[in-house]
Write an enzyme that holds these catalytic residues in place. Structure first.
Site, PDB file in Angstrom:
ATOM      1  N   LYS A  23       0.867  -1.107  -0.216  1.00  0.00           N
ATOM      2  CA  LYS A  23      -0.049   0.124  -0.111  1.00  0.00           C
ATOM      3  C   LYS A  23       0.697   1.531  -0.136  1.00  0.00           C
ATOM      4  O   LYS A  23       2.548   1.577  -0.010  1.00  0.00           O
ATOM      5  CB  LYS A  23      -0.448  -0.314   1.172  1.00  0.00           C
ATOM      6  CG  LYS A  23       0.129  -0.075   2.491  1.00  0.00           C
ATOM      7  CD  LYS A  23      -1.189   0.347   3.536  1.00  0.00           C
ATOM      8  CE  LYS A  23      -0.008  -0.290   5.341  1.00  0.00           C
ATOM      9  NZ  LYS A  23       0.452   0.606   5.161  1.00  0.00           N
ATOM     10  N   GLY A  24       0.135   2.170  -0.340  1.00  0.00           N
ATOM     11  CA  GLY A  24       1.069   3.274  -0.508  1.00  0.00           C
ATOM     12  C   GLY A  24       0.330   4.628  -0.886  1.00  0.00           C
ATOM     13  O   GLY A  24      -1.406   4.521  -0.787  1.00  0.00           O
ATOM     14  N   LYS A  25       0.795   6.217  -1.123  1.00  0.00           N
ATOM     15  CA  LYS A  25      -0.201   6.871  -1.388  1.00  0.00           C
ATOM     16  C   LYS A  25      -0.713   7.023  -1.870  1.00  0.00           C
ATOM     17  O   LYS A  25      -1.805   7.547  -1.740  1.00  0.00           O
ATOM     18  CB  LYS A  25       1.479   8.066  -1.187  1.00  0.00           C
ATOM     19  CG  LYS A  25       1.371   9.606  -0.393  1.00  0.00           C
ATOM     20  CD  LYS A  25       2.145  10.349  -0.739  1.00  0.00           C
ATOM     21  CE  LYS A  25       3.167  10.880  -1.937  1.00  0.00           C
ATOM     22  NZ  LYS A  25       4.283  12.129  -1.718  1.00  0.00           N
ATOM     23  N   GLY A  27      -2.172   4.006  -3.135  1.00  0.00           N
ATOM     24  CA  GLY A  27      -3.372   3.480  -3.763  1.00  0.00           C
ATOM     25  C   GLY A  27      -3.195   2.161  -2.724  1.00  0.00           C
ATOM     26  O   GLY A  27      -1.910   2.359  -2.439  1.00  0.00           O
ATOM     27  N   ARG A  28      -3.849   0.722  -3.405  1.00  0.00           N
ATOM     28  CA  ARG A  28      -2.985  -0.069  -3.042  1.00  0.00           C
ATOM     29  C   ARG A  28      -3.174  -1.058  -4.061  1.00  0.00           C
ATOM     30  O   ARG A  28      -3.388  -0.721  -5.118  1.00  0.00           O
ATOM     31  CB  ARG A  28      -3.531  -0.815  -2.147  1.00  0.00           C
ATOM     32  CG  ARG A  28      -3.479  -0.280  -0.726  1.00  0.00           C
ATOM     33  CD  ARG A  28      -4.992  -0.776  -0.095  1.00  0.00           C
ATOM     34  NE  ARG A  28      -5.634   0.048   1.460  1.00  0.00           N
ATOM     35  CZ  ARG A  28      -5.062  -0.371   2.396  1.00  0.00           C
ATOM     36  NH1 ARG A  28      -4.842  -2.238   3.085  1.00  0.00           N
ATOM     37  NH2 ARG A  28      -5.453  -0.518   4.118  1.00  0.00           N
ATOM     38  N   ASP A 138      15.154   4.319 -11.281  1.00  0.00           N
ATOM     39  CA  ASP A 138      14.462   4.279  -9.633  1.00  0.00           C
ATOM     40  C   ASP A 138      14.513   2.677  -8.893  1.00  0.00           C
ATOM     41  O   ASP A 138      14.307   2.542  -8.297  1.00  0.00           O
ATOM     42  CB  ASP A 138      13.247   4.704  -9.135  1.00  0.00           C
ATOM     43  CG  ASP A 138      12.666   5.112  -7.895  1.00  0.00           C
ATOM     44  OD1 ASP A 138      12.035   4.800  -7.584  1.00  0.00           O
ATOM     45  OD2 ASP A 138      14.255   5.631  -7.546  1.00  0.00           O
TER      46      ASP A 138
END
Ligand SMILES: Cc1nn(C)cc1-c1nc2c(-c3cnn(Cc4ccccc4)c3)c(Cl)cnc2[nH]1
Length: 278
Positions: A23-25, A27-28, A138
């Site tokens: 999960k993150g900023k 969405g998931r 990245d």
């Protein structure tokens, strides 16, 4: 209608959604199964209002176009996408082995054969990306996943998504950035060569070479190329030679991707199939 090739218009009703994977900023990511073929995928759900709020739709579109065009055994596939009123869904290859990061944390550090195998896979994936004018993927342990055979998959789409496992605050870390990136100078393909040196060091020693208490200290260590090799674990001179020839300030003097694949340490230790037998 294989998920790999279909031009079909997908929708959420084509998938059974399973457990959240990350999960993150924005969405998931969920485990999901395409209902007809039973094909297992990772479904990344991104909220449109987050994209609008941070004005990121161009970046998202570019990342999706790049990711869809890439076909390499060490780059996670983006099979397609669809959207509804408030969400964008990315249909991604599911990496059964999970995060390389967890394996590294569990083992502390990797064997020279395992480290060389991952560096060779990453180098081949980056050479492929550079041929397609895609740079700066990245690459950091955060963005590396493993398939069911233990083969490495670069899984980044430029979104810092925190997966479920307890995570050090890796997002925003300078540890993997080359001097020219840290100094916000124009960067070229050679930043990825630098990052391969950082990753090779971290695979073999369990921590990145310029780690420090504060970001400022990490910045200083990167700019000074403040590189030292601990006495344990005992790492071969060839491995240290490769790391030293990548962590070079002048980006034009870093070992090229092709030269990395010919380096004695890689030739001697990397498993040609990209899968290091345990
Ligand atoms: C986590 C995890 N544990 N196991 C057993 C499998 C997985 C798994 N996760 C994915 C995931 C997945 C989930 N979150 N994220 C964000 C991310 C990206 C890079 C590294 C870490 C997290 C990706 C994907 Cl896309 C694609 N395949 C995945 N497989």
């Amino acid at each position: 209608q294989s998920i790999e090739t279909s031009k079909k218009k997908w929708s959420i009703s084509d998938f059974d959604i399973g457990k959240p994977l990350g999960k993150g900023k924005f969405g998931r990511v969920y485990l999901a199964r395409e209902t007809k073929s039973k094909y297992i995928v990772a479904l990344k759900v991104i909220f449109k209002e987050q994209i609008e709020k941070y004005r990121l739709h161009h970046q998202l579109r570019r990342e999706m176009e790049i990711q869809t065009s890439l076909r390499h055994p060490n780059v996670l596939r983006l099979y397609g996408w669809f959207h509804d009123a408030e969400r964008i869904f990315l249909i991604l290859e599911y990496a059964h082995g999970g995060e390389l990061y967890r394996q590294l944390r569990k083992l502390g550090h990797l064997s020279e054969r395992q480290a060389a195998t991952y560096i060779a896979s990453l180098t081949q994936a980056l050479a492929y990306c550079h041929e397609k004018d895609v740079i700066h993927r990245d690459i950091k342990p955060e963005n590396l996943l493993l398939d069911h055979e233990g083969r490495l998959k670069i899984a980044d789409f430029g979104w810092s998504v925190q997966s479920r496992s307890k995570r050090h605050t890796m997002c925003g870390t300078l540890d993997y950035l080359a001097p020219e990136m840290v100094e916000n100078k124009a960067h070229d393909y050679a930043v990825d060569n630098w990052t391969l040196g950082v990753l090779c060091y971290e695979f073999l020693y369990g921590a990145p070479p310029f780690e420090a208490e504060s970001q400022t200290d990490t910045f200083r260590r990167i700019m000074k190329i403040d590189l030292s090799f601990p006495s344990t674990p005992d790492v071969s001179a060839e491995a240290k030679n490769l790391i030293t020839r990548l962590l070079v300030k002048d980006s034009s003097k870093r070992l090229s991707l092709h030269k990395i694949l010919e380096h004695p340490w890689i030739v001697k230790n990397a498993d040609p199939m990209g899968i290091c037998p345990k």
